[in-house]
Motif scaffolding. Structure first.
Motif, PDB file in Angstrom:
ATOM      1  N   ILE A   1      -8.492  -8.581  -1.998  1.00 24.12           N
ATOM      2  CA  ILE A   1      -8.725  -7.217  -2.088  1.00 24.12           C
ATOM      3  C   ILE A   1      -7.539  -6.614  -1.302  1.00 24.12           C
ATOM      4  N   ASN A   2      -6.837  -5.596  -1.975  1.00 21.81           N
ATOM      5  CA  ASN A   2      -6.101  -4.850  -1.082  1.00 21.81           C
ATOM      6  C   ASN A   2      -6.437  -3.363  -1.294  1.00 21.81           C
ATOM      7  N   ILE A   3      -6.408  -2.887   0.240  1.00 20.84           N
ATOM      8  CA  ILE A   3      -6.996  -1.541   0.466  1.00 20.84           C
ATOM      9  C   ILE A   3      -6.084  -0.532   1.126  1.00 20.84           C
ATOM     10  N   TYR A   4      -5.867   0.551   0.321  1.00 18.13           N
ATOM     11  CA  TYR A   4      -5.379   1.703   1.041  1.00 18.13           C
ATOM     12  C   TYR A   4      -6.630   2.581   1.739  1.00 18.13           C
ATOM     13  N   ALA A   5      -6.893   2.739   2.645  1.00 14.57           N
ATOM     14  CA  ALA A   5      -7.947   3.725   2.949  1.00 14.57           C
ATOM     15  C   ALA A   5      -7.439   5.200   3.171  1.00 14.57           C
ATOM     16  N   PRO A   6      -8.238   6.202   2.770  1.00 21.28           N
ATOM     17  CA  PRO A   6      -7.559   7.601   2.850  1.00 21.28           C
ATOM     18  C   PRO A   6      -7.396   7.833   4.540  1.00 21.28           C
ATOM     19  N   ASN A   7      -6.551   8.697   4.909  1.00 18.53           N
ATOM     20  CA  ASN A   7      -6.349   9.079   6.189  1.00 18.53           C
ATOM     21  C   ASN A   7      -7.653   9.873   7.054  1.00 18.53           C
ATOM     22  N   THR A   8      -8.495  10.347   6.189  1.00 21.75           N
ATOM     23  CA  THR A   8      -9.809  10.849   6.655  1.00 21.75           C
ATOM     24  C   THR A   8     -10.797  10.191   6.103  1.00 21.75           C
TER      25      THR A   8
ATOM     26  N   GLN B   1       0.969  -1.075  -0.144  1.00 27.59           N
ATOM     27  CA  GLN B   1       0.040   0.010   0.033  1.00 27.59           C
ATOM     28  C   GLN B   1       0.785   1.223   0.092  1.00 27.59           C
ATOM     29  N   GLU B   2       0.249   2.369  -0.268  1.00 26.39           N
ATOM     30  CA  GLU B   2       0.956   3.656  -0.579  1.00 26.39           C
ATOM     31  C   GLU B   2       2.294   3.631  -1.421  1.00 26.39           C
ATOM     32  N   THR B   3       1.961   3.146  -2.388  1.00 24.11           N
ATOM     33  CA  THR B   3       3.371   2.865  -3.509  1.00 24.11           C
ATOM     34  C   THR B   3       3.705   4.239  -4.105  1.00 24.11           C
ATOM     35  N   HIS B   4       2.736   5.285  -3.988  1.00 23.68           N
ATOM     36  CA  HIS B   4       2.981   6.519  -4.731  1.00 23.68           C
ATOM     37  C   HIS B   4       3.722   6.509  -6.100  1.00 23.68           C
ATOM     38  N   LEU B   5       3.203   5.331  -6.875  1.00 25.54           N
ATOM     39  CA  LEU B   5       3.599   5.503  -8.231  1.00 25.54           C
ATOM     40  C   LEU B   5       2.505   5.920  -8.986  1.00 25.54           C
TER      41      LEU B   5
ATOM     42  N   ASP C   1      -4.021  -1.397   4.414  1.00 25.04           N
ATOM     43  CA  ASP C   1      -3.736  -0.424   5.529  1.00 25.04           C
ATOM     44  C   ASP C   1      -5.031   0.159   5.477  1.00 25.04           C
ATOM     45  N   LEU C   2      -5.755  -0.086   6.716  1.00 24.14           N
ATOM     46  CA  LEU C   2      -7.262   0.600   6.668  1.00 24.14           C
ATOM     47  C   LEU C   2      -7.421   1.657   7.419  1.00 24.14           C
ATOM     48  N   ASN C   3      -6.227   2.517   7.906  1.00 23.79           N
ATOM     49  CA  ASN C   3      -6.023   3.541   8.429  1.00 23.79           C
ATOM     50  C   ASN C   3      -7.294   3.849   9.350  1.00 23.79           C
TER      51      ASN C   3
ATOM     52  N   TYR D   1      -7.736   0.904  -3.879  1.00 23.42           N
ATOM     53  CA  TYR D   1      -7.950  -0.519  -3.965  1.00 23.42           C
ATOM     54  C   TYR D   1      -7.633  -1.187  -5.276  1.00 23.42           C
ATOM     55  N   ILE D   2      -7.367  -2.626  -5.021  1.00 17.16           N
ATOM     56  CA  ILE D   2      -7.367  -3.582  -6.464  1.00 17.16           C
ATOM     57  C   ILE D   2      -8.010  -4.639  -5.848  1.00 17.16           C
TER      58      ILE D   2
END
Length: 170
Positions: free
Chosen positions: A132-139, A62-66, A165-167, A117-118
């Motif tokens: 399912i891979n999730i990167y939830a937003p910080n807010t 998560q959070e690859t920033h690519l 990362d469900l934050n 997500y993907i």
């Protein structure tokens, strides 16, 4: 001492039994990591080394920033299957890497343009699997995750694995 000789037929029967046992209980391991950006070559190298050292069946990042055009930057020897959801602004970003050592066939991929997500539906060792891979937003993370799972509910079943990362604080 005479050497034990196996006939071709015995060896073939042993291989069939071994394949059956593997099919009955194929062992898979999944690792997940928030990498907090992969734009630095040094960091990409360290993450690739960590993945090789852990040697999982599946690795979720998560959070690859690519950005979508940077997806070639994520390469790890022995993990040719790399599926990503990336954001134009180099924010968020998720990836799923699947080891070359396993028999995986992707049947369906869903992802968003924000890189949050993907979802991959496919077969792993001839068994259906949904990842399912999730990167939830910080807010607003709990609301985001709930809404996403509602949207994907038709795709979720007993063979679904949700990581990320469900934050969300415990």
């Amino acid at each position: 001492m005479g050497r034990l000789k196996h006939t071709g037929k015995e060896m073939q029967e042993n291989k069939i039994m071994s394949d059956r046992l593997t099919a009955l209980s194929p062992h898979i391991s999944i690792i997940t990591l928030n990498v907090n950006g992969l734009n630095s070559p040094i960091k990409r190298h360290r993450v690739a080394g960590w993945i090789k050292e852990q040697d999982p069946t599946i690795c979720c990042l998560q959070e690859t920033h690519l950005s979508p055009k940077d997806k070639h930057r994520l390469r790890v020897k022995g993990w040719r299957t790399i599926l990503q959801a990336n954001n134009e602004q180099k924010k968020a970003g998720v990836a799923i890497l699947i080891s070359d050592k396993v028999d995986f066939k992707a049947k369906q991929i869903k992802k968003d343009k924000e890189g949050q997500y993907i979802m991959i539906k496919g077969t792993l060792h001839q068994e259906d699997i949904t990842l399912i891979n999730i990167y939830a937003p910080n807010t607003g993370a709990p609301k985001f995750v709930k809404q996403l799972l509602i949207e994907l509910k038709e795709d979720i079943n007993n063979n679904t694995i949700i990581v990320g990362d469900l934050n969300t604080p415990l």
